[in-house]
Design an enzyme around this catalytic site. Structure first.
Site, PDB file in Angstrom:
ATOM      1  N   ASP A  64       0.877  -1.166   0.000  1.00 26.71           N
ATOM      2  CA  ASP A  64       0.000   0.000   0.000  1.00 26.71           C
ATOM      3  C   ASP A  64       0.915   1.215   0.000  1.00 26.71           C
ATOM      4  O   ASP A  64       1.645   1.450   0.971  1.00 26.71           O
ATOM      5  CB  ASP A  64      -0.894  -0.010   1.254  1.00 26.71           C
ATOM      6  CG  ASP A  64      -1.884   1.137   1.275  1.00 26.71           C
ATOM      7  OD1 ASP A  64      -1.593   2.215   0.695  1.00 26.71           O
ATOM      8  OD2 ASP A  64      -2.958   0.975   1.868  1.00 26.71           O
ATOM      9  N   TYR A 158      -9.278  16.183  -4.847  1.00 26.52           N
ATOM     10  CA  TYR A 158      -8.537  15.448  -5.885  1.00 26.52           C
ATOM     11  C   TYR A 158      -7.744  16.430  -6.758  1.00 26.52           C
ATOM     12  O   TYR A 158      -6.544  16.263  -6.985  1.00 26.52           O
ATOM     13  CB  TYR A 158      -9.550  14.671  -6.721  1.00 26.52           C
ATOM     14  CG  TYR A 158      -8.993  13.915  -7.911  1.00 26.52           C
ATOM     15  CD1 TYR A 158      -8.087  12.881  -7.746  1.00 26.52           C
ATOM     16  CD2 TYR A 158      -9.412  14.214  -9.212  1.00 26.52           C
ATOM     17  CE1 TYR A 158      -7.612  12.162  -8.841  1.00 26.52           C
ATOM     18  CE2 TYR A 158      -8.950  13.502 -10.303  1.00 26.52           C
ATOM     19  CZ  TYR A 158      -8.049  12.475 -10.110  1.00 26.52           C
ATOM     20  OH  TYR A 158      -7.574  11.777 -11.193  1.00 26.52           O
TER      21      TYR A 158
END
Ligand code: NAP
Length: 260
Positions: A64, A158
């Site tokens: 991850d 984002y």
């Protein structure tokens, strides 16, 4: 055009499916040894198999990228396996799903998660990669950003993160000692890209009429892009031929963006 990529060592983060998988396969097609990392092992191994089927070596590392130490562990594994690194594609990103709440009600975690995946992971992988690129006296670092990171719009957590990612690539590109060591830093800014199971595919299945209408109105080519169309531009940015390309942010969006 000669890409000069045969036997180069490449790492693609988030290379197990979607745009990252297409980039990994396109680099393999050019003769690179390709390492990929992602969280889920099953798709990671499947894509590693597809890379090997192209006649090159593959390395799959489960990780991850938002975890402390992941960048060091993944890059160490690549260097241990193949003795160096030439190309890093920072592909992991994403907005963390659709959001219907007003912007002021979006929890802080959404902003920090987007920043972790899109910016801090790119920063950590890039900094860990640089000493190996310097040793090779050649290197390519590419960030998969987005059209919105280049010109605004969309989900602000984002877009903000993607702008920061583009800024990091640009700023490293402006560093003379890196540029003169043959290391380039560029961003690729895709528009809407569809593949099986992603947000756009879901939208197309749930409301084909509204999906087609949205694309017709907003995208000059009238359709979403494919991961392979993005990968083709990434391969060029990673190639020997792209030696003068440094600090660029290339739109790959079918003409959707307004900026030059
Ligand atoms: N699709 C679009 O329309 C579009 C448009 C513009 C820009 N982009 C950008 O393009 C990049 C790729 O996006 P995508 O649409 O192909 O799909 P994505 O769902 O953002 O990424 C898929 C890949 O990333 C891996 N991944 C996700 N989170 C991870 C994490 N925390 N650590 C390690 N690996 C992780 C996935 O595997 P696991 O889930 O198994 O970890 C998979 O390999 C992103 O940066 C995205 O922001 C996409």
């Amino acid at each position: 055009m000669q890409t000069g990529l045969k036997d180069k060592i490449a790492l693609v983060t988030g290379g197990s499916y979607g745009i990252g998988r297409a980039i990994a396969l396109a680099l393999a097609e050019e003769g690179c040894r390709v390492a990929i990392c992602a969280r889920g092992s099953e798709r990671l191994e499947q894509t590693a198999g597809e890379i090997r089927a192209k006649g090159v070596q593959a390395l799959a590392v489960a990780a991850d990228v938002t975890h402390e130490g992941a960048a060091t562990r993944v890059i160490d594994a690549v260097v241990k396996a193949w003795g160096g690194l030439h190309i890093l594609v920072n592909n992991v990103g994403g907005a963390g799903g659709l959001e219907r709440r007003p912007v002021e009600e979006v929890p802080e975690e959404k902003w920090t998660e987007a920043y972790q995946r899109n910016v801090l992971a790119t920063q950590r992988f890039t900094l860990q990669a640089i000493p190996h690129l310097r040793r090779a006296k050649w290197g390519r670092v590419v960030a998969i950003a987005s059209r919105q990171g280049k010109e605004g719009g969309g989900r602000p957590w984002y877009t903000m993160a993607k702008s920061a990612e583009i800024s990091l690539m640009k700023t490293l590109a402006l560093t003379p000692d890196l540029a003169r060591a043959g290391i380039t830093f560029n961003s690729i800014a895709p528009g809407r890209v569809i593949f099986e199971g992603n947000e756009w595919d879901q939208f197309r299945r749930e409301d084909p009429e509204r999906y087609a209408q949205a694309l017709n109105q907003r995208v000059p080519i009238g359709r979403a892009g494919t991961p392979e169309e993005v990968a083709a531009v990434v391969v060029f940015a990673c190639s020997e031929a792209a030696s003068l390309l440094n600090g660029a942010c290339i739109s790959v969006d079918g003409g959707e963006s307004f900026s030059f």
